[in-house]
Design a protein around this motif. Structure first.
Motif, PDB file in Angstrom:
ATOM      1  N   GLU A 134     -20.311   3.464 -14.515  1.00  0.00           N
ATOM      2  CA  GLU A 134     -21.344   4.088 -13.687  1.00  0.00           C
ATOM      3  C   GLU A 134     -21.122   3.722 -12.219  1.00  0.00           C
ATOM      4  O   GLU A 134     -21.018   2.542 -11.873  1.00  0.00           O
ATOM      5  N   PRO A 135     -21.052   4.722 -11.331  1.00  0.00           N
ATOM      6  CA  PRO A 135     -20.812   4.428  -9.922  1.00  0.00           C
ATOM      7  C   PRO A 135     -22.085   3.984  -9.203  1.00  0.00           C
ATOM      8  O   PRO A 135     -23.176   4.491  -9.465  1.00  0.00           O
ATOM      9  N   LEU A 136     -21.926   3.028  -8.290  1.00  0.00           N
ATOM     10  CA  LEU A 136     -22.993   2.649  -7.384  1.00  0.00           C
ATOM     11  C   LEU A 136     -22.807   3.407  -6.070  1.00  0.00           C
ATOM     12  O   LEU A 136     -21.708   3.913  -5.798  1.00  0.00           O
ATOM     13  N   PRO A 137     -23.842   3.513  -5.238  1.00  0.00           N
ATOM     14  CA  PRO A 137     -23.665   4.173  -3.940  1.00  0.00           C
ATOM     15  C   PRO A 137     -22.554   3.499  -3.134  1.00  0.00           C
ATOM     16  O   PRO A 137     -22.489   2.271  -3.054  1.00  0.00           O
ATOM     17  N   ARG A 138     -21.683   4.302  -2.542  1.00  0.00           N
ATOM     18  CA  ARG A 138     -20.544   3.768  -1.798  1.00  0.00           C
ATOM     19  C   ARG A 138     -20.980   3.128  -0.480  1.00  0.00           C
ATOM     20  O   ARG A 138     -22.008   3.507   0.098  1.00  0.00           O
ATOM     21  N   MET A 139     -20.172   2.182  -0.015  1.00  0.00           N
ATOM     22  CA  MET A 139     -20.432   1.491   1.238  1.00  0.00           C
ATOM     23  C   MET A 139     -19.183   1.578   2.109  1.00  0.00           C
ATOM     24  O   MET A 139     -18.110   1.982   1.637  1.00  0.00           O
ATOM     25  N   GLY A 140     -19.322   1.208   3.388  1.00  0.00           N
ATOM     26  CA  GLY A 140     -18.213   1.313   4.327  1.00  0.00           C
ATOM     27  C   GLY A 140     -17.697  -0.044   4.776  1.00  0.00           C
ATOM     28  O   GLY A 140     -18.481  -0.974   5.004  1.00  0.00           O
ATOM     29  N   LEU A 141     -16.353  -0.146   4.907  1.00  0.00           N
ATOM     30  CA  LEU A 141     -15.742  -1.414   5.300  1.00  0.00           C
ATOM     31  C   LEU A 141     -14.328  -1.161   5.833  1.00  0.00           C
ATOM     32  O   LEU A 141     -13.523  -0.507   5.177  1.00  0.00           O
ATOM     33  N   GLN A 142     -14.044  -1.669   7.030  1.00  0.00           N
ATOM     34  CA  GLN A 142     -12.691  -1.742   7.576  1.00  0.00           C
ATOM     35  C   GLN A 142     -11.977  -0.380   7.603  1.00  0.00           C
ATOM     36  O   GLN A 142     -10.825  -0.259   7.166  1.00  0.00           O
ATOM     37  N   LYS A 143     -12.648   0.629   8.165  1.00  0.00           N
ATOM     38  CA  LYS A 143     -11.992   1.929   8.329  1.00  0.00           C
ATOM     39  C   LYS A 143     -10.773   1.775   9.229  1.00  0.00           C
ATOM     40  O   LYS A 143     -10.838   1.148  10.283  1.00  0.00           O
ATOM     41  N   GLY A 144      -9.636   2.333   8.807  1.00  0.00           N
ATOM     42  CA  GLY A 144      -8.411   2.262   9.578  1.00  0.00           C
ATOM     43  C   GLY A 144      -7.590   1.005   9.361  1.00  0.00           C
ATOM     44  O   GLY A 144      -6.513   0.859   9.946  1.00  0.00           O
ATOM     45  N   TYR A 145      -8.051   0.126   8.492  1.00  0.00           N
ATOM     46  CA  TYR A 145      -7.372  -1.146   8.237  1.00  0.00           C
ATOM     47  C   TYR A 145      -6.208  -0.941   7.260  1.00  0.00           C
ATOM     48  O   TYR A 145      -6.161   0.047   6.529  1.00  0.00           O
ATOM     49  N   SER A 146      -5.255  -1.862   7.266  1.00  0.00           N
ATOM     50  CA  SER A 146      -4.218  -1.880   6.239  1.00  0.00           C
ATOM     51  C   SER A 146      -4.027  -3.312   5.754  1.00  0.00           C
ATOM     52  O   SER A 146      -4.268  -4.270   6.499  1.00  0.00           O
ATOM     53  N   ILE A 147      -3.601  -3.447   4.503  1.00  0.00           N
ATOM     54  CA  ILE A 147      -3.488  -4.751   3.840  1.00  0.00           C
ATOM     55  C   ILE A 147      -2.025  -5.149   3.766  1.00  0.00           C
ATOM     56  O   ILE A 147      -1.190  -4.396   3.266  1.00  0.00           O
ATOM     57  N   SER A 148      -1.721  -6.331   4.238  1.00  0.00           N
ATOM     58  CA  SER A 148      -0.341  -6.807   4.248  1.00  0.00           C
ATOM     59  C   SER A 148       0.216  -6.898   2.831  1.00  0.00           C
ATOM     60  O   SER A 148      -0.470  -7.334   1.905  1.00  0.00           O
ATOM     61  N   PRO A 149       1.475  -6.511   2.635  1.00  0.00           N
ATOM     62  CA  PRO A 149       2.064  -6.580   1.295  1.00  0.00           C
ATOM     63  C   PRO A 149       2.516  -7.983   0.907  1.00  0.00           C
ATOM     64  O   PRO A 149       2.860  -8.217  -0.257  1.00  0.00           O
ATOM     65  N   GLU A 150       2.530  -8.924   1.843  1.00  0.00           N
ATOM     66  CA  GLU A 150       2.957 -10.297   1.553  1.00  0.00           C
ATOM     67  C   GLU A 150       1.813 -11.023   0.851  1.00  0.00           C
ATOM     68  O   GLU A 150       0.952 -11.621   1.489  1.00  0.00           O
ATOM     69  N   ALA A 151       1.793 -10.976  -0.473  1.00  0.00           N
ATOM     70  CA  ALA A 151       0.590 -11.363  -1.199  1.00  0.00           C
ATOM     71  C   ALA A 151       0.813 -12.488  -2.199  1.00  0.00           C
ATOM     72  O   ALA A 151       1.838 -12.558  -2.862  1.00  0.00           O
ATOM     73  N   SER A 152      -0.211 -13.337  -2.302  1.00  0.00           N
ATOM     74  CA  SER A 152      -0.384 -14.241  -3.439  1.00  0.00           C
ATOM     75  C   SER A 152      -1.603 -13.738  -4.192  1.00  0.00           C
ATOM     76  O   SER A 152      -2.713 -13.720  -3.646  1.00  0.00           O
ATOM     77  N   ILE A 153      -1.403 -13.309  -5.433  1.00  0.00           N
ATOM     78  CA  ILE A 153      -2.480 -12.686  -6.216  1.00  0.00           C
ATOM     79  C   ILE A 153      -2.871 -13.620  -7.351  1.00  0.00           C
ATOM     80  O   ILE A 153      -2.030 -14.035  -8.143  1.00  0.00           O
ATOM     81  N   VAL A 154      -4.170 -13.934  -7.429  1.00  0.00           N
ATOM     82  CA  VAL A 154      -4.657 -14.941  -8.370  1.00  0.00           C
ATOM     83  C   VAL A 154      -5.918 -14.440  -9.067  1.00  0.00           C
ATOM     84  O   VAL A 154      -6.803 -13.860  -8.423  1.00  0.00           O
TER      85      VAL A 154
END
Length: 233
Positions: A134-154
């Motif tokens: 079930e979807p919740l109402p959408r919110m806004g965050l960091q328009k135009g941002y990009s996420i670095s691919p150099e990642a540690s994922i945990v």
């Protein structure tokens, strides 16, 4: 002459970080509060992310805050973090800022598994949360941002430094399974398929072919609750 090849195959099978393992009908159990227990994931991310969807199932009796999915870079620990501040809240950190979804009260307060899909896209800045389909109402965050691919994922911790800095009172205690990630926003039909245990193509992280390494006291176990949808291919 075949011994070296056999050794390499055995070594790859023993190392979660080198092997792609199908974890259908299995769960990661995080049995105790810890500043060391985590599951480290490897994903083929070579370009900056301008959108993503993360889906997973988890079950916990915790009432305090805890981290579920942490994506840190060497420059920024909270590059991307799916966090649960309270039992009725989910929070997405992105580039050190965040939005918080407050869930409506449940008619049935009995503890149970929760399935979430969290997505974001740079073009609009929209963040979406799907809870049990079930979807919740959408919110806004960091328009135009990009996420670095150099990642540690945990999984199961909130990284306060690249690959570490875990704090026990923010650690996950419970069970987790069906972890997936895509470099795009899933639509409503696709979220429904993921909820029903179908495997979508083009994923960066795939529970049915997972590259992982267990750190500390985390146990991989058969699920105690078989899928209500049966075995899907």
């Amino acid at each position: 002459m075949e011994t070296p090849h056999l050794f390499l195959l055995i070594f790859a099978g023993l190392s979660g970080s080198l092997a792609q393992e199908d974890l259908q009908q299995k769960v990661f159990v995080f049995p105790v509060e810890s500043n060391s227990a985590a599951v480290v994931l490897t994903a083929p991310i070579s370009q900056p992310l301008t959108g993503f969807t993360i889906c997973l199932r988890h079950y916990s009796l915790l009432t305090r805050e805890y981290g579920l999915f942490s994506y840190a870079t060497r420059k920024l620990d909270n590059q991307l973090l799916v966090f649960k501040p309270k039992p009725n809240q989910y929070r997405l950190w992105l580039g050190a800022v965040y939005v918080t979804f407050i869930l409506p009260g449940k008619k049935d307060s009995k503890p149970s598994w929760e399935h979430i899909c969290m997505s974001w896209e740079s073009a609009t800045g929209l963040v979406a949360l799907w809870l049990d389909g079930e979807p919740l109402p959408r919110m806004g965050l960091q328009k135009g941002y990009s996420i670095s691919p150099e990642a540690s994922i945990v999984l199961g911790q909130d990284q306060d430094s690249f690959g570490g800095g875990f704090v026990a009172n923010q650690s996950f205690v419970g069970e987790m399974k069906d972890v997936y990630m895509w470099n795009r926003v899933l639509n409503a039909d696709e979220v429904g398929l993921v909820l029903s245990d179908y495997v979508l193509s083009d994923s960066l992280i795939n529970w049915r072919a997972l590259n992982y390494e267990i750190k500390g006291y985390v146990v991989l176990q058969p699920s105690q609750t078989p899928s209500p949808y049966g075995v899907q291919s």
